[in-house]
Structure formats: structure tokens, C-alpha cells
Design a protein around this motif. Structure first.
Motif, mmCIF file in Angstrom:
data_model
loop_
_atom_site.group_PDB
_atom_site.id
_atom_site.type_symbol
_atom_site.label_atom_id
_atom_site.label_comp_id
_atom_site.label_asym_id
_atom_site.label_seq_id
_atom_site.Cartn_x
_atom_site.Cartn_y
_atom_site.Cartn_z
ATOM 1 N N GLY A 49 0.843 -1.223 -0.091
ATOM 2 C CA GLY A 49 0.155 0.436 -0.009
ATOM 3 C C GLY A 49 0.923 1.031 0.418
ATOM 4 N N LEU A 50 2.193 1.227 -0.772
ATOM 5 C CA LEU A 50 2.758 1.983 -0.846
ATOM 6 C C LEU A 50 2.334 3.198 -1.285
ATOM 7 C CD1 LEU A 50 5.996 2.908 0.861
ATOM 8 C CD2 LEU A 50 6.804 3.210 -1.997
ATOM 9 N N LEU A 51 2.307 4.207 -1.084
ATOM 10 C CA LEU A 51 1.759 5.563 -1.686
ATOM 11 C C LEU A 51 2.986 5.932 -3.221
ATOM 12 C CD1 LEU A 51 -0.122 8.481 -2.532
ATOM 13 C CD2 LEU A 51 1.539 9.691 -0.912
ATOM 14 N N GLU A 52 2.196 5.817 -3.967
ATOM 15 C CA GLU A 52 3.118 6.176 -5.443
ATOM 16 C C GLU A 52 2.979 7.603 -6.430
ATOM 17 O OE1 GLU A 52 2.694 2.733 -8.099
ATOM 18 O OE2 GLU A 52 4.129 1.398 -5.959
ATOM 19 N N GLY A 53 3.370 8.611 -5.539
ATOM 20 C CA GLY A 53 2.708 9.784 -5.509
ATOM 21 C C GLY A 53 4.214 9.926 -5.667
ATOM 22 N N GLU A 54 4.573 11.307 -6.077
ATOM 23 C CA GLU A 54 5.436 11.496 -6.918
ATOM 24 C C GLU A 54 6.854 12.146 -5.450
ATOM 25 O OE1 GLU A 54 5.835 14.997 -9.687
ATOM 26 O OE2 GLU A 54 4.195 13.952 -11.045
ATOM 27 N N ASP A 55 6.200 13.035 -4.602
ATOM 28 C CA ASP A 55 7.028 13.238 -2.556
ATOM 29 C C ASP A 55 7.702 11.400 -3.098
ATOM 30 O OD1 ASP A 55 5.724 15.706 -3.371
ATOM 31 O OD2 ASP A 55 5.027 15.007 -1.090
ATOM 32 N N VAL A 56 7.175 10.336 -2.113
ATOM 33 C CA VAL A 56 7.624 9.221 -1.720
ATOM 34 C C VAL A 56 8.341 8.670 -3.080
ATOM 35 C CG1 VAL A 56 7.244 7.142 -0.923
ATOM 36 C CG2 VAL A 56 5.200 9.154 -0.644
ATOM 37 N N VAL A 71 13.109 -2.234 -4.959
ATOM 38 C CA VAL A 71 12.421 -2.347 -5.516
ATOM 39 C C VAL A 71 10.914 -2.313 -5.356
ATOM 40 C CG1 VAL A 71 12.012 -4.894 -6.884
ATOM 41 C CG2 VAL A 71 14.485 -4.190 -5.032
ATOM 42 N N GLN A 72 9.936 -2.127 -6.719
ATOM 43 C CA GLN A 72 9.132 -2.418 -6.327
ATOM 44 C C GLN A 72 8.315 -3.909 -7.452
ATOM 45 O OE1 GLN A 72 6.792 -0.678 -9.625
ATOM 46 N NE2 GLN A 72 5.447 -0.011 -8.300
ATOM 47 N N ASP A 73 7.939 -4.189 -6.513
ATOM 48 C CA ASP A 73 7.204 -6.091 -6.841
ATOM 49 C C ASP A 73 5.666 -5.658 -8.017
ATOM 50 O OD1 ASP A 73 9.576 -7.263 -6.522
ATOM 51 O OD2 ASP A 73 8.664 -7.599 -4.143
ATOM 52 N N ALA A 74 5.258 -4.600 -7.221
ATOM 53 C CA ALA A 74 3.769 -4.643 -8.265
ATOM 54 C C ALA A 74 3.367 -3.157 -7.906
ATOM 55 C CB ALA A 74 2.978 -5.346 -7.825
ATOM 56 N N PRO A 75 2.003 -3.045 -8.339
ATOM 57 C CA PRO A 75 1.895 -1.447 -8.580
ATOM 58 C C PRO A 75 1.735 -1.856 -6.479
ATOM 59 C CG PRO A 75 0.060 -2.013 -9.667
ATOM 60 C CD PRO A 75 1.386 -3.265 -9.582
ATOM 61 N N GLY A 76 2.087 -0.789 -5.297
ATOM 62 C CA GLY A 76 2.232 -0.572 -3.984
ATOM 63 C C GLY A 76 3.188 -1.097 -3.235
ATOM 64 N N ALA A 77 3.675 -2.309 -3.508
ATOM 65 C CA ALA A 77 4.261 -3.565 -2.886
ATOM 66 C C ALA A 77 5.484 -3.394 -3.537
ATOM 67 C CB ALA A 77 3.761 -4.650 -3.783
ATOM 68 N N TRP A 78 6.311 -2.678 -2.499
ATOM 69 C CA TRP A 78 8.108 -2.382 -2.797
ATOM 70 C C TRP A 78 8.064 -3.558 -1.794
ATOM 71 C CZ3 TRP A 78 10.111 1.853 -4.842
ATOM 72 C CH2 TRP A 78 9.054 2.553 -6.147
ATOM 73 N N ARG A 79 10.053 -3.180 -1.919
ATOM 74 C CA ARG A 79 10.856 -4.437 -1.131
ATOM 75 C C ARG A 79 11.838 -3.074 -0.686
ATOM 76 N NH1 ARG A 79 13.126 -8.184 -3.481
ATOM 77 N NH2 ARG A 79 11.862 -8.269 -5.808
#
Ligand SMILES: O=C(O)C1=C[C@@H](OP(=O)(O)O)[C@@H](O)[C@H](O)C1
Ligand SMILES: C=C(OP(=O)(O)O)C(=O)O
Length: 448
Positions: A49-56, A71-79
Motif C-alpha cells: 500500500g505504499l503511496l506512489e506519489g511523486e513525493d514518496v 524494488v517495486q514488485d507490483a503497484p504499492g508492493a515494495w521491498r
């Protein structure tokens, strides 16, 4: 990453009801922190659920340049594979934090206690914002800072080799300042002790504990004293980011203003230190209810149901400001459509946001036929209980919250409201226009 050389003009038309069940993009404050703490922890942090807005995305890019694997695995899913406390490495180039005060100030805290050289800049809006509020106290750890005239970015940082723990009373209510000092204290031995005169959002404290740091909070009335044991072994920890209540403010106010509306916003972050707007709207007579309240990842979360209804003017006390600091522009829009006068007290901090939000919010209203004035640090809005005239193209000064507030006003006015630049909305609420249009039978937000 998107640039802001295109300036789309979008106008909102008087709208039909907003209806539906929806989720907000991830909380911006928690998203920045998840990436930063993940980069300072040992092991792999998974974020959903990570915000993928430009600030973040600026924070994600900075953490990568400083040596973490992001790394982004999928929309909102990051490692994030972190480097451990004190383990980041000297960046080869300037760190550009775009439009984000949170990214710049929190990162200054991290860099202050890493023994290397770095330079940070930002866009024209961020380069106007005050940085001494963090560099002055951070310098006490042994770091050296060079800034442009007035303590503005670009900022050059020589991080302390053996940082000292900080003891500081934050003079302005600011979660960014508090968090910058705690982040610095992570790589200093001993106890970092921060006193805040008024409670501000406590995501850093909650998340530091979640990553294994020893943090204690003593409360005496409004004053809070936060103590962090330095040089902890931060362990990777999964983070489920709740929906952002500051983003929810826009559809919530729109639904309150447009007759026949009903929205249910699921999985919304409801940390009490973020909920001042909802308290205020209820005092104004709004029909707002919370269902399914629960704790998720150390943060209160729930489903918020909002129904249209008439609003009345109220006085918003100054000590509520920290719990709704980003919501005043859209509260002012609600106040413009309420019956009676709303006085919002103690808004000095709004002058140093992405724009001078106090002046710009007053202008947004008056240009659209609403009676509003600034009295000292207070904003006074005289609502007539009827739809305002509208009709202006609002100047938004690189400020996402002004753009979204103006477009919400346009859903309730007699004639459309335009914004000179909608592109900055993507800093905190990517997909805002599509999400709002999806709630309305006939799309009401469009390119002018
Ligand atoms: O710590 C944070 O995540 C934030 C703190 C607030 O800023 P201040 O610390 O300047 O009040 C707020 O306006 C900003 O959007 C996010
Ligand atoms: C003030 C804000 O953000 P920042 O300080 O991170 O730019 C905001 O999102 O309204």
C-alpha cells in the motif's frame, strides 16, 4: 519520474451526487518513513500500500542512491533491503527531493549522523521553504550545514563522524522536525531526547518501535517528551500502509457539499493525531461515522462513511492545528458552503508549506465570491449557506492541496472553478481526477 513542464488546466463543473465505496492511496507520512526505516534496518522490509506519489518516489530514489536496495514488485508492493543504522553510503550526485518538505527534512536528519558529504535540493517551491528549523538543532550533533541565504535549499551537509545525541525542545509544532532529530539520533550513542510543546503525528515513534528501537514517550498535558536509545539494531519489519486521511479530506468534503452524496472510504488511517478535520466537520454538523475500527501495523484504521448534509460555521481552536495541519484549505472550502462564520485560529505554519497556504486559501475563496479574511494568523470564512458563485481560475503556486481544494469547491459552486496547474496533485494523490470522476455519474473534472 514525471516533470512539471505541462500545466493542465482542469475545471470542476457543478456536480451530481458522489456515491460509492473506495480506498485512498497510501498515507504519505507513513510511506516516506517505511522507506527510510527500511533503508536503515538490517534485512528485507516488505511494504504494501505504499503511496506512489511523486513525493514518496523521491524518497525511494534517495534511499537507493544512498545504498539501500529499493524494488517495486507490483503497484504499492515494495521491498527495501536496508544497510543498518549508520550504514548508508555517500551519494555520487545531488539528492533532489522535488516538492517534498517531509522527504527533505527527514533526510537531513539521516544525513546529519552519517560521516560523508551530501548536497540536497528541490523544486522552486521546496527551495523557498525554511530548513533552519532542522539544520540548527541537527548541527548540535556535530554535523555541518551550508545553505542558501535564509536557510533555504540547496543544502550541503558534512555528516558527523561521531554524532552526539540531541536534547532539544522543538519550538514549532512539527512532526518533520521531531522526526529529523529522531532519525539523526539513531546513529548517535546514548539517549536522544526531544520535547514537543504540542503533540504532532507520532508515526515515527510508532514505526521506530515496530522496527525494534527503544522509544519512550512521556506526556504531561499537551507536552510530550520522546526518548530514543541510540544505535539500536533495527530489524526489517513489514509495513501495511493505511489509506491517507489527508487525501480522504477531499472526497469527504465533496460528499458533504454535493446533495445526495454518500461515500464509504475503507481501510483509512485514523490516528487521532491526524483526525482534527473529521472532529471539526462533525462539530459543523457533518454526518461522519466510523465502522470496523481496528489496529493494523500499530496504527488505528477504519471505514469512514460520509453523507451529504448542511454545515454550520464553527470556531476551530488553535491547539487542534497539528492534527489537521494539511487540511485547512479544504476545510475552508467546506466553511465557504456552510451557514455562518468559521474562524480557524493559529494558522502561522500554513505560511511555510508548499505555498503560503494562508494567503492562497483566502484568495482561492474570495476570487470565487466567498467572503473571507486573514486576521493575524487566523482565517475567517463567512459562509452564506448557499453555493458560492465560483468562476475563477485559481492560482495554485505548485501546491497540490490548493489545486484539489479548488476543484472540490468547483463541485459545489454555481459556475465552474479552474486551476492554473493540476500537475502537482500527483505529489500526494496520483489518480485524484479519475477517482473523483468515478464517484460521479457524469465526470465533473476535465481538462479545460
Ligand atoms: O511529518 C510528516 O510526515 C508531515 C508533517 C507536517 O509538516 P510539519 O512538520 O512541517 O508540520 C505535514 O504538513 C506534512 O504534510 C507531513
Ligand atoms: C505540507 C505537505 O507536505 P510536505 O511538507 O511534505 O511538502 C502536504 O502534503 O500538505
Amino acid at each position: 519520474m514525471q516533470t512539471h513542464d505541462i500545466k493542465p488546466l482542469i475545471a470542476a463543473r457543478p456536480a451530481s451526487p458522489l456515491n460509492g465505496t473506495l480506498r485512498m492511496p497510501g498515507d504519505k507520512s507513513i510511506s516516506h518513513r517505511a522507506l527510510m526505516f527500511g533503508a536503515l534496518a538490517v534485512g528485507e522490509t516488505r511494504i504494501s500500500g505504499l503511496l506512489e506519489g511523486e513525493d514518496v518516489l523521491r524518497t525511494a530514489a534517495a534511499m537507493r542512491v544512498l545504498g539501500a536496495e529499493v524494488v517495486q514488485d507490483a503497484p504499492g508492493a515494495w521491498r527495501v533491503s536496508g544497510r543498518g543504522v549508520g550504514g548508508l553510503t555517500e551519494p555520487a550526485d545531488v539528492l533532489d527531493m522535488g516538492n517534498s518538505g517531509t522527504a527533505a527534512r527527514l533526510l537531513a536528519g539521516i544525513l546529519a549522523s552519517h560521516p560523508f558529504f551530501s548536497v540536497m535540493t528541490g523544486d522552486a517551491s521546496l527551495r523557498r521553504r525554511p530548513m533552519r528549523r532542522v539544520t540548527d538543532p541537527l548541527a548540535m550533533c556535530g554535523a555541518r550545514f551550508l545553505t542558501r541565504e535564509g536557510g533555504r535549499l540547496p543544502l550541503a551537509i558534512e555528516g558527523a563522524r561521531d554524532a552526539l545525541p540531541l536534547e532539544y525542545r522543538v519550538p514549532v509544532p512539527s512532526a518533520q522536525v521531531k522526526s529529523a532529530l529522531l532519525l539523526c539520533g539513531l546513529n548517535a550513542p546514548g539517549i536522544t531526547r526531544i520535547e514537543e510543546p504540542e503533540a504532532t503525528r507520532d508515526h515515527s515513534e510508532n514505526m521506530l518501535r515496530h522496527f525494534g528501537a527503544a522509544v519512550t514517550v512521556e506526556e504531561a498535558g499537551r507536552v510530550r517528551v520522546i526518548s530514543l536509545q541510540g544505535q539500536p539494531h533495527l530489524r526489517a519489519a513489514d509495513v501495511a500502509v493505511p489509506g491517507d486521511p489527508s487525501s480522504a479530506a477531499f472526497p469527504v468534503v465533496a460528499a458533504l457539499l454535493v446533495p445526495g452524496s454518500r461515500l464509504r472510504i475503507e481501510g483509512l488511517g485514523l490516528n487521532p493525531l491526524r483526525c482534527g478535520l473529521f472532529t471539526t466537520l462533525r462539530e459543523m454538523g457533518a454526518d461522519l461515522t466510523v465502522e470496523n475500527e481496528r489496529m493494523e501495523g500499530g496504527e488505528p484504521v477504519g471505514d469512514l462513511v460520509v453523507r451529504h448534509g448542511p454545515l454550520r460555521g464553527v470556531e476551530v481552536p488553535w491547539d487542534r492545528a497539528p492534527s489537521m495541519i494539511d487540511e485547512y484549505p479544504v476545510l475552508a472550502v467546506a466553511a465557504a458552503c456552510a451557514s455562518g462564520t468559521t474562524r480557524m485560529l493559529g494558522l502561522k505554519e500554513l505560511r511555510v508549506k508548499e505555498s503560503d497556504r494562508l494567503a492562497a486559501t483566502a484568495a482561492l475563496l474570495t476570487e470565487n465570491g466567498v467572503k473571507a479574511e486573514i486576521v493575524g494568523d487566523d482565517l475567517v470564512v463567512h459562509g452564506s449557506g448557499k453555493p458560492p458563485a465560483g468562476g475563477a481560475v485559481v492560482k495554485t503556486y505548485m501546491d497540490h492541496r490548493l489545486a484539489m481544494s479548488a476543484l472540490v469547491l468547483g463541485l459545489a459552486t454555481e459556475t465552474p472553478v479552474g486551476v492554473d496547474d493540476a500537475s502537482f496533485i500527483d505529489t500526494s494523490f496520483p489518480g485524484f481526477v479519475a477517482l473523483m470522476n468515478g464517484l460521479i455519474a457524469a465526470p465533473a473534472l476535465r481538462a479545460a
